[in-house]
Design an enzyme around this catalytic site. Structure first.
Site, PDB file in Angstrom:
ATOM      1  N   ASN A 215       0.871  -1.176   0.000  1.00  0.00           N
ATOM      2  CA  ASN A 215       0.000   0.000   0.000  1.00  0.00           C
ATOM      3  C   ASN A 215       0.909   1.228   0.000  1.00  0.00           C
ATOM      4  O   ASN A 215       1.502   1.560   1.020  1.00  0.00           O
ATOM      5  CB  ASN A 215      -0.883  -0.041   1.258  1.00  0.00           C
ATOM      6  CG  ASN A 215      -1.705   1.217   1.429  1.00  0.00           C
ATOM      7  OD1 ASN A 215      -1.813   2.032   0.511  1.00  0.00           O
ATOM      8  ND2 ASN A 215      -2.293   1.386   2.603  1.00  0.00           N
ATOM      9  N   TRP A 216       0.995   1.864  -1.156  1.00  0.00           N
ATOM     10  CA  TRP A 216       1.945   2.972  -1.284  1.00  0.00           C
ATOM     11  C   TRP A 216       1.403   4.288  -0.726  1.00  0.00           C
ATOM     12  O   TRP A 216       2.100   5.304  -0.724  1.00  0.00           O
ATOM     13  CB  TRP A 216       2.356   3.151  -2.757  1.00  0.00           C
ATOM     14  CG  TRP A 216       3.055   1.949  -3.333  1.00  0.00           C
ATOM     15  CD1 TRP A 216       3.484   0.838  -2.635  1.00  0.00           C
ATOM     16  CD2 TRP A 216       3.394   1.702  -4.704  1.00  0.00           C
ATOM     17  NE1 TRP A 216       4.062  -0.065  -3.493  1.00  0.00           N
ATOM     18  CE2 TRP A 216       4.024   0.438  -4.775  1.00  0.00           C
ATOM     19  CE3 TRP A 216       3.228   2.428  -5.889  1.00  0.00           C
ATOM     20  CZ2 TRP A 216       4.485  -0.116  -5.972  1.00  0.00           C
ATOM     21  CZ3 TRP A 216       3.686   1.882  -7.077  1.00  0.00           C
ATOM     22  CH2 TRP A 216       4.307   0.640  -7.119  1.00  0.00           C
ATOM     23  N   LYS A 217       0.169   4.287  -0.315  1.00  0.00           N
ATOM     24  CA  LYS A 217      -0.468   5.464   0.292  1.00  0.00           C
ATOM     25  C   LYS A 217      -0.225   6.717  -0.577  1.00  0.00           C
ATOM     26  O   LYS A 217      -0.235   6.618  -1.799  1.00  0.00           O
ATOM     27  CB  LYS A 217       0.042   5.659   1.720  1.00  0.00           C
ATOM     28  CG  LYS A 217      -0.074   4.376   2.556  1.00  0.00           C
ATOM     29  CD  LYS A 217       0.150   4.613   4.018  1.00  0.00           C
ATOM     30  CE  LYS A 217       0.149   3.277   4.756  1.00  0.00           C
ATOM     31  NZ  LYS A 217       0.256   3.431   6.186  1.00  0.00           N
TER      32      LYS A 217
ATOM     33  N   HIS B 171      -9.352   1.121   5.440  1.00  0.00           N
ATOM     34  CA  HIS B 171      -8.038   1.321   6.069  1.00  0.00           C
ATOM     35  C   HIS B 171      -8.184   2.250   7.281  1.00  0.00           C
ATOM     36  O   HIS B 171      -8.989   3.183   7.272  1.00  0.00           O
ATOM     37  CB  HIS B 171      -7.055   1.915   5.055  1.00  0.00           C
ATOM     38  CG  HIS B 171      -5.640   1.858   5.533  1.00  0.00           C
ATOM     39  ND1 HIS B 171      -5.129   2.783   6.415  1.00  0.00           N
ATOM     40  CD2 HIS B 171      -4.654   0.971   5.291  1.00  0.00           C
ATOM     41  CE1 HIS B 171      -3.864   2.472   6.685  1.00  0.00           C
ATOM     42  NE2 HIS B 171      -3.545   1.372   6.012  1.00  0.00           N
TER      43      HIS B 171
ATOM     44  N   GLU C 115      -6.464   4.630   8.288  1.00  0.00           N
ATOM     45  CA  GLU C 115      -6.262   6.055   7.997  1.00  0.00           C
ATOM     46  C   GLU C 115      -7.535   6.657   7.396  1.00  0.00           C
ATOM     47  O   GLU C 115      -7.878   7.807   7.678  1.00  0.00           O
ATOM     48  CB  GLU C 115      -5.045   6.232   7.073  1.00  0.00           C
ATOM     49  CG  GLU C 115      -3.756   5.959   7.839  1.00  0.00           C
ATOM     50  CD  GLU C 115      -2.621   5.388   7.005  1.00  0.00           C
ATOM     51  OE1 GLU C 115      -2.689   5.430   5.764  1.00  0.00           O
ATOM     52  OE2 GLU C 115      -1.658   4.878   7.612  1.00  0.00           O
TER      53      GLU C 115
ATOM     54  N   GLU D 224      -5.162  -5.218  10.824  1.00  0.00           N
ATOM     55  CA  GLU D 224      -4.097  -4.236  11.041  1.00  0.00           C
ATOM     56  C   GLU D 224      -4.322  -3.518  12.368  1.00  0.00           C
ATOM     57  O   GLU D 224      -5.120  -2.564  12.436  1.00  0.00           O
ATOM     58  CB  GLU D 224      -4.104  -3.192   9.915  1.00  0.00           C
ATOM     59  CG  GLU D 224      -3.929  -3.774   8.526  1.00  0.00           C
ATOM     60  CD  GLU D 224      -3.420  -2.727   7.560  1.00  0.00           C
ATOM     61  OE1 GLU D 224      -2.308  -2.894   7.066  1.00  0.00           O
ATOM     62  OE2 GLU D 224      -4.112  -1.725   7.325  1.00  0.00           O
TER      63      GLU D 224
ATOM     64  N   GLY E  82       2.672   1.969  10.793  1.00  0.00           N
ATOM     65  CA  GLY E  82       3.602   3.076  10.605  1.00  0.00           C
ATOM     66  C   GLY E  82       4.351   3.478  11.859  1.00  0.00           C
ATOM     67  O   GLY E  82       4.996   4.514  11.894  1.00  0.00           O
TER      68      GLY E  82
ATOM     69  N   SER F 284       3.657  -2.486  10.388  1.00  0.00           N
ATOM     70  CA  SER F 284       5.109  -2.553  10.536  1.00  0.00           C
ATOM     71  C   SER F 284       5.688  -3.912  10.176  1.00  0.00           C
ATOM     72  O   SER F 284       6.661  -4.357  10.784  1.00  0.00           O
ATOM     73  CB  SER F 284       5.515  -2.134  11.962  1.00  0.00           C
ATOM     74  OG  SER F 284       5.130  -0.792  12.206  1.00  0.00           O
TER      75      SER F 284
END
Ligand code: PEP
Length: 257
Positions: free
Chosen positions: A9-11, A95, A97, A167, A173, A213
């Site tokens: 997931n490159w966000k 997600h 975020e 997650e 992160g 992570s």
């Protein structure tokens, strides 16, 4: 054996040129291996170009979100048909975020999942608890509500096409990873919730990834757990070497089994 999915997931981290470069390197390095699927989720802006780069490779294309409506006055949003047209196979939804900053709810995750499935793509449904929820004894209630909310009204046949990414929010992160045992225990619980909804066959067949992570140094231990079927990877997916090292750990594990 369940499919192992290693997804990057490159966000909001790579522009178009950098996404194309990273995708090209990953496509060159990731060889097709039975039982292991490699997926990358670039920014929407790079989807078409990354799709071109991935053609003929073993790497599948994902996007990081989608809207549940077909079309219309939804400024800033992208529909399932728009991403399907570009060859997208997986869509990340729910997600943490998105939940934390953009108002994602279980109800929206559910609407998105239904739409993605109807379009013939596969949702990667993210769930996870905050540290306060875990420490407050709410872990099981939170995860159970997220799974039940996401799958409301979804048939067993469609559920069997879904992926769950567990997650823990406190591990995303942060460099703090769940221990192998913590992750396994929680993922087994999540599989149990799926079993309660759909029975053994769907629960046993479902890919449930771990995210938070995951790195080359801890991937082998996590992936060796019975109920961990791959990873959704943020930071370590932004460099070819670290991402491919995680893919290699999955390949080794599958080939040993
Ligand atoms: C993620 O955002 O899905 C994630 C797992 O990020 P990281 O690997 O950086 O913790």
């Amino acid at each position: 054996m369940r499919k192992i999915i290693i997804a990057g997931n490159w966000k909001m981290n790579k522009g178009v040129a950098d996404s194309v470069k990273l995708a090209s390197e990953i496509a060159a390095a990731a060889k097709p291996v039975e039982g292991v699927e490699v997926v990358v989720a670039p920014t929407y802006l790079a989807t078409a170009k990354v799709a071109d780069v991935l053609k003929g490779s073993a790497v599948k294309l994902a996007v990081q979100d989608v809207h549940w409506e077909d079309q219309g006055a939804y400024t800033g949003k992208v529909s399932v048909d728009m991403v399907k047209e570009l060859g997208v196979e997986y869509v990340i939804i729910g997600h943490s975020e998105q939940r934390q900053y953009f108002g994602e709810t279980d109800e929206k995750v559910n609407k998105k999942a239904a739409k993605i499935l109807a379009a013939g793509m596969k949702p990667i449904i993210c769930i996870g608890e905050t540290l306060d929820q875990r420490n407050g004894g709410q872990l099981e209630a939170v995860l159970s509500a997220q799974v039940k909310g996401a799958f409301a009204g979804i048939s067993a046949e469609d559920a069997s096409k879904c992926v769950i990414a567990y997650e823990p929010v406190w591990a995303i992160g942060t460099g703090v990873v769940a221990t192998d045992e913590q992750a396994e225990e929680t993922q087994a619980f999540v599989r149990g919730v799926v079993r309660g909804l759909y029975g053994d066959a769907v629960a046993e067949g479902m890919t449930i990834q771990y995210g938070g992570s995951m790195k080359p140094g801890n991937a082998a231990g996590l992936l060796a757990q019975k109920d961990i079927d791959g990873g959704l990877i943020g930071g370590a997916a932004l460099k070819t070497d670290s991402f491919i090292a995680i893919v290699d750990a999955a390949v080794k594990m599958v080939q040993k089994a």
